[in-house]
Design a protein around this motif. Sequence first.
Motif, mmCIF file in Angstrom:
data_model
loop_
_atom_site.group_PDB
_atom_site.id
_atom_site.type_symbol
_atom_site.label_atom_id
_atom_site.label_comp_id
_atom_site.label_asym_id
_atom_site.label_seq_id
_atom_site.Cartn_x
_atom_site.Cartn_y
_atom_site.Cartn_z
ATOM 1 N N GLU A 747 9.458 3.353 1.887
ATOM 2 C CA GLU A 747 8.029 3.113 1.660
ATOM 3 C C GLU A 747 7.414 4.189 0.777
ATOM 4 O O GLU A 747 6.561 3.898 -0.070
ATOM 5 C CB GLU A 747 7.288 3.034 2.999
ATOM 6 N N SER A 748 7.836 5.431 0.949
ATOM 7 C CA SER A 748 7.250 6.530 0.173
ATOM 8 C C SER A 748 7.515 6.340 -1.317
ATOM 9 O O SER A 748 6.629 6.588 -2.157
ATOM 10 C CB SER A 748 7.809 7.867 0.639
ATOM 11 N N GLU A 749 8.713 5.892 -1.672
ATOM 12 C CA GLU A 749 9.028 5.686 -3.082
ATOM 13 C C GLU A 749 8.263 4.497 -3.642
ATOM 14 O O GLU A 749 7.786 4.532 -4.786
ATOM 15 C CB GLU A 749 10.531 5.485 -3.257
ATOM 16 N N ILE A 750 8.136 3.441 -2.854
ATOM 17 C CA ILE A 750 7.361 2.278 -3.291
ATOM 18 C C ILE A 750 5.913 2.673 -3.531
ATOM 19 O O ILE A 750 5.300 2.278 -4.535
ATOM 20 C CB ILE A 750 7.471 1.146 -2.249
ATOM 21 N N GLU A 751 5.332 3.467 -2.634
ATOM 22 C CA GLU A 751 3.943 3.903 -2.795
ATOM 23 C C GLU A 751 3.779 4.763 -4.048
ATOM 24 O O GLU A 751 2.774 4.655 -4.769
ATOM 25 C CB GLU A 751 3.499 4.665 -1.555
ATOM 26 N N THR A 752 4.764 5.604 -4.337
ATOM 27 C CA THR A 752 4.703 6.435 -5.546
ATOM 28 C C THR A 752 4.744 5.570 -6.797
ATOM 29 O O THR A 752 3.995 5.785 -7.750
ATOM 30 C CB THR A 752 5.875 7.437 -5.559
ATOM 31 N N LEU A 753 5.617 4.574 -6.806
ATOM 32 C CA LEU A 753 5.708 3.673 -7.947
ATOM 33 C C LEU A 753 4.424 2.870 -8.127
ATOM 34 O O LEU A 753 3.961 2.647 -9.253
ATOM 35 C CB LEU A 753 6.901 2.725 -7.766
ATOM 36 N N LEU A 754 3.834 2.427 -7.028
ATOM 37 C CA LEU A 754 2.568 1.703 -7.114
ATOM 38 C C LEU A 754 1.465 2.587 -7.667
ATOM 39 O O LEU A 754 0.675 2.178 -8.531
ATOM 40 C CB LEU A 754 2.167 1.179 -5.728
ATOM 41 N N ALA A 755 1.405 3.824 -7.200
ATOM 42 C CA ALA A 755 0.361 4.746 -7.649
ATOM 43 C C ALA A 755 0.495 5.078 -9.126
ATOM 44 O O ALA A 755 -0.508 5.279 -9.829
ATOM 45 C CB ALA A 755 0.401 6.024 -6.815
ATOM 46 N N SER A 756 1.725 5.109 -9.630
ATOM 47 C CA SER A 756 1.952 5.445 -11.037
ATOM 48 C C SER A 756 1.706 4.272 -11.974
ATOM 49 O O SER A 756 1.625 4.451 -13.187
ATOM 50 C CB SER A 756 3.389 5.942 -11.218
ATOM 51 N N GLY A 757 1.618 3.066 -11.435
ATOM 52 C CA GLY A 757 1.458 1.879 -12.266
ATOM 53 C C GLY A 757 2.773 1.300 -12.752
ATOM 54 O O GLY A 757 2.767 0.327 -13.516
ATOM 55 N N ALA A 758 3.900 1.867 -12.324
ATOM 56 C CA ALA A 758 5.200 1.339 -12.739
ATOM 57 C C ALA A 758 5.465 -0.024 -12.115
ATOM 58 O O ALA A 758 6.152 -0.868 -12.705
ATOM 59 C CB ALA A 758 6.307 2.311 -12.360
ATOM 60 N N ILE A 759 4.947 -0.223 -10.920
ATOM 61 C CA ILE A 759 5.020 -1.533 -10.275
ATOM 62 C C ILE A 759 3.623 -1.928 -9.824
ATOM 63 O O ILE A 759 2.726 -1.086 -9.735
ATOM 64 C CB ILE A 759 5.999 -1.544 -9.074
ATOM 65 N N GLU A 760 3.431 -3.200 -9.570
ATOM 66 C CA GLU A 760 2.137 -3.714 -9.139
ATOM 67 C C GLU A 760 2.315 -4.582 -7.909
ATOM 68 O O GLU A 760 3.357 -5.225 -7.729
ATOM 69 C CB GLU A 760 1.501 -4.575 -10.243
ATOM 70 N N GLU A 761 1.304 -4.613 -7.087
ATOM 71 C CA GLU A 761 1.295 -5.515 -5.944
ATOM 72 C C GLU A 761 -0.147 -5.898 -5.652
ATOM 73 O O GLU A 761 -1.040 -5.048 -5.707
ATOM 74 C CB GLU A 761 1.934 -4.882 -4.713
ATOM 75 N N VAL A 762 -0.352 -7.175 -5.380
ATOM 76 C CA VAL A 762 -1.682 -7.674 -5.075
ATOM 77 C C VAL A 762 -1.658 -8.268 -3.680
ATOM 78 O O VAL A 762 -0.833 -9.146 -3.376
ATOM 79 C CB VAL A 762 -2.130 -8.735 -6.099
ATOM 80 N N LYS A 763 -2.555 -7.802 -2.839
ATOM 81 C CA LYS A 763 -2.631 -8.335 -1.487
ATOM 82 C C LYS A 763 -3.263 -9.712 -1.529
ATOM 83 O O LYS A 763 -4.355 -9.890 -2.077
ATOM 84 C CB LYS A 763 -3.457 -7.406 -0.600
ATOM 85 N N PRO A 764 -2.607 -10.708 -0.954
ATOM 86 C CA PRO A 764 -3.166 -12.070 -1.014
ATOM 87 C C PRO A 764 -4.494 -12.160 -0.273
ATOM 88 O O PRO A 764 -4.699 -11.496 0.744
ATOM 89 C CB PRO A 764 -2.090 -12.918 -0.325
ATOM 90 N N PRO A 765 -5.399 -12.985 -0.768
ATOM 91 C CA PRO A 765 -6.637 -13.223 -0.031
ATOM 92 C C PRO A 765 -6.369 -14.048 1.219
ATOM 93 O O PRO A 765 -5.259 -14.531 1.442
ATOM 94 C CB PRO A 765 -7.491 -14.006 -1.041
ATOM 95 N N THR A 766 -7.387 -14.206 2.025
ATOM 96 C CA THR A 766 -7.256 -15.007 3.240
ATOM 97 C C THR A 766 -6.956 -16.457 2.865
ATOM 98 O O THR A 766 -7.619 -17.029 2.005
ATOM 99 C CB THR A 766 -8.548 -14.953 4.055
ATOM 100 N N PRO A 767 -5.948 -17.047 3.492
ATOM 101 C CA PRO A 767 -5.633 -18.443 3.158
ATOM 102 C C PRO A 767 -6.808 -19.374 3.455
ATOM 103 O O PRO A 767 -7.626 -19.111 4.335
ATOM 104 C CB PRO A 767 -4.437 -18.757 4.069
ATOM 105 N N VAL A 768 -6.877 -20.456 2.693
ATOM 106 C CA VAL A 768 -7.900 -21.455 2.958
ATOM 107 C C VAL A 768 -7.539 -22.210 4.223
ATOM 108 O O VAL A 768 -6.374 -22.256 4.641
ATOM 109 C CB VAL A 768 -8.041 -22.441 1.774
#
Length: 770
Positions: A747-768
């Motif tokens: 998780e720590s490496e994933i968070e570092t990559l997300l913070a640097s912009g090397a990877i992206e992730e979008v939390k899905p909105p609430t389902p309809v």
Amino acid sequence: MKHDELPLVDETYQAKDGKPLCGLRVIDLMPDAMAGIARHFAELGADVVRIEPAAGGPDRRAGRIVAGVSVDFVAANLGKRSATPDQIARLARDADIVVTPRGGVDHGALRAENPALVILTVSDFGDTGQFANWIGSDAVFHALSGELSRSGAPNRQPLLPPGELAIAVAVVQAVYVALLAYWNRLRTGYGDCLDFSILDGATQALDPGYGIGGSAAGGVLASKLPRGRPDVSFMYPIYPCTDGFIRLCVLAPRQWQNMFEWMGRPEAFASPEFNKMQVRFASPTLMSAMAAHFAGRSLSQALAEAAEYGVPAAAVLSLSDALKSEQIVARRSFLPVRLADGVSALFPDGVMEIDRRRMGIAGPPPALPQSDIAWRDRPQMVQAPALGDRLFSGLKVLDFGVIVVGAETGRLLADQGADVIKVESSSFPDGSRQSRSTGPISPTFATGHRNRRSIGINLRDPRGKDVIYQLIRETDVVLSNFKGGTLQSLGLDYATLRAINPAIIVVDSSAFGPTGPWAQRMGYGPLVRASAGLTMQWRYPGEPESFADAMTVYPDHVAARIGAIGVISLLIRRLKTGGGGEVSVSQAEVMLGQMAPMVATEALEHAGHRVSSKPGRSAVYAAAGDDEWCVVSIRDAADEARVAAVTGGQDLAVWIGERSPRECMEVLQAACVPAAAMLRVSELPAFDYYTQRGFFRQSRHPHISEVLTMEADPVRAERLPSPPDLPAPLFAEHTSAVLRERLNLPESEIETLLASGAIEEVKPPTPVQA
């Protein structure tokens, strides 16, 4: 090298060895155009034996004839051998696939002798329901697939597309499903019986109304189109130059800015609002201003300036000019085939390349049947691993594809159980994600991207690139459909990926192929159709500016199936060699290949040979009601007599005009005349044929309120499981999950990559709510 300098395909021609399906044994009983199914297997290396009477089948003397030879027969049967019917049982004991019309073989007897045999039964409407004995034609398939309702001009009679596109794409769908069944046989040891309907294949592979749509559709399903044929010429406009026509595909904001600059930055269109397609399409003056921009330019000047300004454009070529284009000649897309003494014609040398070698013509058309034929020697066949309940369970796929070809190739693999990961970036979003709706995902994206996951990676960031390279080590298949040079610029070319993972299979689908002077041209489908000579043919007779192909998404869906065929073929080869390979698909060559008899006829007539026209005719007739139509195909004098009997001698157009299209269809079909009502896409799910075949299914997406209609199974089969029903992903929805699962990243490496912009992730909105 010019076409007339290429090696002649005649009795001395030898197929190249090392093709991926080398050793596969196919028995072919199909007549006419559907014999092209087995020709595709021959091009990929299979030993194909055609079964026909000792004097030859009737299709040897049917269709377009030159010097006593059928051009249509040659196009469908290159590379095969021929045997008499009394040898079927013996040959089938050691065969792998039988392609047969309904009633052509005794399924039970053949499978009793060879339980591993795959039998593909081909008929116009399948073996089930009230339509089993109906008669099809290319026009009938266009009408009943929903394609005809989208072809033509507003408030005009619908326009039958040129050639035999519906049948041609059905041929490719048949090859795809037969290979699925054969791969399943390698996993399980058991064969299968496939009930293949040509109408099913046409509806699936030409331009499916409930599949992924082009970017200009803005996420709107074809079933939501207004009644009639909408005016969509503004999406891919065609403008006259002083000596020809030019077509544009100005879609992205950057492309519009380039066009705006080229036009001299006119103040009337300077508003930032014009970056939106919807605003440009709705402008009452923009189209006329663009037309004025081209009016005084020659075609060559306009094309040169388009390239200079970065505006996607193509010349609208005739078929003859397309065949003479520098790209087609440079890539040796066609070979001359000897038909008779002093008579040769051009035929397509395959529709794909594997490892940069053409999977093309495997030999001349078959001579008359041999009375005692034997299978060629073959390498030992290797069993495929059975890693789960589905055909491609355990297969890991990285999907860089975009728009229609990218979506469809990935879906075909995901539907069979492959773990397909769509690689995306917010800096270069997939055009098919754009939508006129406000929700997080459009219905057309949801139907076209089911059963896969999405990760967000910045490929321009070295850390993002490193993540991709790590994923490549754990990947079986990579999919892409960029213009030439894009993968190399990203460091994702086949040579680089093979060095990381020698077993990798890479599919590269592009507009014009990976080599040649047009390799790096932008390749939207409308530009490919213009460059390949199809757009010029898709016009009302005698109306040179009535271009009517803008609504149809072709050849994207069928090109995707060719890519999937290449993947399965290389998976089969990998069982024997352990190595991967590269599949390259030129969408222009796919299109031209599907016009093979027309291309050959063009070449023959250009050389001064007389070619008799193909007998029969099809026409669209106005029926009773508002914008209601019926197509009728007259094959011969017998059909003329049947029509006369039905109408009581009344003019057919008058007779149809007094009745509903459904009544006309049913009465004429009962009299054994090919006829069909024109169905709109919205009418398909309720039409009895599709309900009886179980062709569609209903699905829900957690972020779409409406119930979605989707294609169900790719073919009716005994042993192929139905596709799963996992929702299409939102952008970068699964980044963390995939990296944890595939690479075991903490998780720590994933968070570092997300913070640097090397990877992206979008939390899905609430389902309809459902």
